[in-house]
Structure formats: C-alpha cells, structure tokens
Design a protein around this motif. Structure first.
Motif, short mmCIF file in Angstrom:
data_model
loop_
_atom_site.label_atom_id
_atom_site.label_comp_id
_atom_site.label_asym_id
_atom_site.label_seq_id
_atom_site.Cartn_x
_atom_site.Cartn_y
_atom_site.Cartn_z
N SER A 10 11.92 -19.61 37.59
CA SER A 10 12.76 -19.05 36.52
C SER A 10 13.46 -17.80 37.04
CB SER A 10 11.89 -18.69 35.31
OG SER A 10 11.03 -17.62 35.62
N GLU A 11 14.56 -17.47 36.41
CA GLU A 11 15.32 -16.29 36.83
C GLU A 11 14.49 -15.02 36.69
OE1 GLU A 11 18.21 -15.71 38.30
OE2 GLU A 11 18.33 -17.88 38.61
N ASP A 12 13.67 -14.94 35.64
CA ASP A 12 12.84 -13.75 35.45
C ASP A 12 11.86 -13.57 36.60
OD1 ASP A 12 14.14 -13.25 33.12
OD2 ASP A 12 12.56 -14.05 31.81
N ARG A 13 11.19 -14.66 36.99
CA ARG A 13 10.21 -14.57 38.07
C ARG A 13 10.90 -14.30 39.41
NH1 ARG A 13 6.17 -19.35 38.39
NH2 ARG A 13 5.09 -17.84 39.72
N LEU A 14 12.06 -14.90 39.60
CA LEU A 14 12.80 -14.67 40.84
C LEU A 14 13.26 -13.21 40.92
CD1 LEU A 14 13.83 -16.03 43.39
CD2 LEU A 14 15.93 -16.59 42.17
N ARG A 18 12.20 -10.57 43.73
CA ARG A 18 13.25 -9.87 44.49
C ARG A 18 13.04 -8.36 44.45
NH1 ARG A 18 17.42 -11.79 41.95
NH2 ARG A 18 17.72 -13.56 43.34
N LYS A 19 12.68 -7.86 43.26
CA LYS A 19 12.43 -6.42 43.12
C LYS A 19 11.22 -5.99 43.95
CE LYS A 19 11.77 -2.71 39.78
NZ LYS A 19 10.74 -2.04 40.62
N GLU A 20 10.18 -6.83 43.96
CA GLU A 20 8.98 -6.50 44.72
C GLU A 20 9.30 -6.39 46.21
OE1 GLU A 20 4.60 -8.43 45.85
OE2 GLU A 20 5.81 -9.30 44.23
N VAL A 21 10.07 -7.36 46.72
CA VAL A 21 10.45 -7.32 48.13
C VAL A 21 11.32 -6.10 48.40
CG1 VAL A 21 11.74 -8.49 49.94
CG2 VAL A 21 10.24 -9.80 48.42
N GLY A 22 12.24 -5.83 47.49
CA GLY A 22 13.11 -4.66 47.66
C GLY A 22 12.32 -3.37 47.70
N ASP A 23 11.31 -3.25 46.82
CA ASP A 23 10.49 -2.04 46.80
C ASP A 23 9.72 -1.87 48.11
OD1 ASP A 23 11.30 -1.28 44.29
OD2 ASP A 23 9.61 -2.21 43.24
N ARG A 24 9.26 -2.99 48.65
CA ARG A 24 8.53 -2.91 49.92
C ARG A 24 9.45 -2.43 51.05
NH1 ARG A 24 5.07 -8.59 50.06
NH2 ARG A 24 3.68 -8.15 48.29
N LEU A 25 10.67 -2.94 51.06
CA LEU A 25 11.63 -2.53 52.09
C LEU A 25 11.97 -1.05 51.95
CD1 LEU A 25 14.04 -5.60 52.03
CD2 LEU A 25 12.44 -4.98 53.85
N ILE A 26 12.12 -0.60 50.71
CA ILE A 26 12.42 0.82 50.49
C ILE A 26 11.26 1.69 50.95
CG2 ILE A 26 12.75 2.58 48.69
CD1 ILE A 26 14.32 0.42 47.12
N ASP A 27 10.03 1.29 50.56
CA ASP A 27 8.85 2.06 50.98
C ASP A 27 8.74 2.10 52.50
OD1 ASP A 27 8.12 2.62 48.39
OD2 ASP A 27 6.67 0.98 48.24
#
Length: 268
Positions: A10-14, A18-27
């Motif tokens: 679903s778009e919500d889960r995707l 996506r946000k989780e991966v983005g947060d990891r990259l930022i960290d």
C-alpha cells in the motif's frame, strides 16, 4: 525490496518504508560528519584483517579475481566508514556504571523485570497424530484419549500410562515435563493449561503433534526476587537503558544542530 519482496504494498506502507530508509541515510551522513569533526580515524589494523578475510573467502572465485582491483577501493571506503561509525557509537554509549542507589531505584520501578513467573509442574501424555492425517485418524485419537482420561480419573497410574502409551519425549520419565513457566508453551495451549485444576487430569487437547492429556501437579506462584540477588542485573539493565537513551539523544542533537533538506524524488 527486503521488506516487500514479491508483495503488493500500500502507498501508506511504502511511504513509511521510504521515510525509514531516508532517516537512516540522514543519520549516517550526520554521524560521519560528526566522526570527522571529532577526528575519529578508522582502525587500519582491523580494516586490513577484514579485507584479508574477503581475499581468503573469495580466493577461488574467478569473478572476484577479475573485478578485485575495481572493487577493493569502494569496499575499503565502505568498511572504513562503518568502522568510524562503530567507534563513534561506542564512545557515545560509554557511560559510568550506575550507583547502588540508582540500581535499587530501577529495581523498585520495574518489578516485572525481576519477578520469577509462575511455574507449573506438568505431566503429559501425547497420542501422536501426523498433522496431514485424515479427520478419521484425529477422531480415533480423540476417542482413545477420552477413554484414557476416564481411566486416569478412575485411579490409573499416570506415570505408567505415559510410559506405555505416550509419544512425547517425556514418556521415559513417566510423562514428567518438569517445571515450566509462561512462554515455554504455545500461547493457545498455555491458555488451556491455565484452566486446569491442580491434581486433576484435564480433558484431551488438540496440539500440533496430536492429542495431549495434561495434569498439573504443582503451581509455584510468581515471586519477586530480592534486590541483593539481582543487583548486578539491575545495574546492567539500567546501564543499557541509559546508553540507549544517550545514543538517541545524541542523534536527536545532531539533527537539531544541522540544517537538513530532504528532496523526495517519489513526490515529483
């Protein structure tokens, strides 16, 4: 791809993934910058050992030999970054041991962590049925188990019956499963076991391996342990909790001191 391989998403889960991966990259970016600011250098000895391990592991690989020179610089860079991140995290998580008073306060505030759960001394007889067996085989086992329960309630010896008829590994011990506590049995079976009266053979129960007959011989109530007996564990748990809190606060602090702009290609 790791989370949703071959699945509709679903778009919500995707979006959440996506946000989780983005947060990891930022960290990761912020942490590498902080490691650079603090002068955290990679452990060259450890890097050499790790790369030597790759060399030994893939020594017989024609693909590795063919691409080795192209792969090694990138591999070394990646390993060096990871080593610097690990060193930085260790430094942040290094905190003093809690005092005895702090450990006692933690002990008093978290009684569940230091309470031995209720223990049940259980006897069992298992009439084994293959899960793929037809319904008739299961019905026959249930009928046999019902007759066996009637005999046991009529005075038949449980241990002897278990030795003769049980297919459980406890049969050699007369069906004695020993003392079990919460979490050692499947949840559905545990709920049925909890309803049994001590010393009374229960009705047959369908289990994964067949039909089970159970008797509780003893219940030992839950007991909170004395602080003197668990002081070391209380100190270690509190230290681990403080280290985790220090790490989270450290990451949050990096985000507050840096200006972060996220460009989301998926929204364009």
């Amino acid at each position: 791809r790791q989370q949703f391989y071959h699945r509709e998403v679903s778009e919500d889960r995707l979006a959440a993934a996506r946000k989780e991966v983005g947060d990891r990259l930022i960290d990761r970016t912020l942490l590498l910058e902080e490691a650079e600011r603090r002068g955290v250098a990679p452990d060259e000895t450890k890097l050499t050992e790790t790369i030597s391990g790759y060399e030994r592991r893939y020594a017989g690989s024609a693909m590795w030999q063919q691409n080795r020179e192209a792969l090694l610089p990138g591999l070394r860079t990646q390993l060096a970054e990871q080593n610097r991140l690990e060193q930085l995290e260790r430094r942040v998580r290094e905190i003093p041991d809690p005092s005895p008073d702090e450990a006692r306060a933690f002990f008093e505030a978290n009684p569940d962590l230091f309470t031995e759960p209720e223990k049940l001394h259980i006897q069992t007889i298992l009439l084994k049925v293959d899960p793929s067996s037809p319904r008739a085989a299961w019905d026959a086992a249930r009928e046999e188990a019902a007759r066996m329960v009637a005999r046991l309630r009529g005075g038949a010896d449980f241990a002897e019956t278990a030795r003769l008829h049980s297919n459980d590994r406890s049969a050699a011990n007369g069906g004695d499963m020993g003392y079990l506590h919460l979490g050692m049995l499947p949840e559905a079976l545990q709920s049925r076991i909890d309803q049994l009266q001590t010393g009374i053979v229960g009705d047959p129960i369908d289990v994964l391996e067949g039909i089970g007959i159970f008797r509780i011989d003893e219940r030992i109530p839950a007991r909170k342990r004395e602080f003197a007996d668990v002081m070391g564990r209380a100190r270690d748990l509190l230290k681990r909790e403080k280290a985790e809190s220090a790490w989270k606060e450290f990451l949050a602090g990096l985000r507050q001191t840096d200006s972060i702009t996220v460009f989301d290609a998926a929204s364009r």
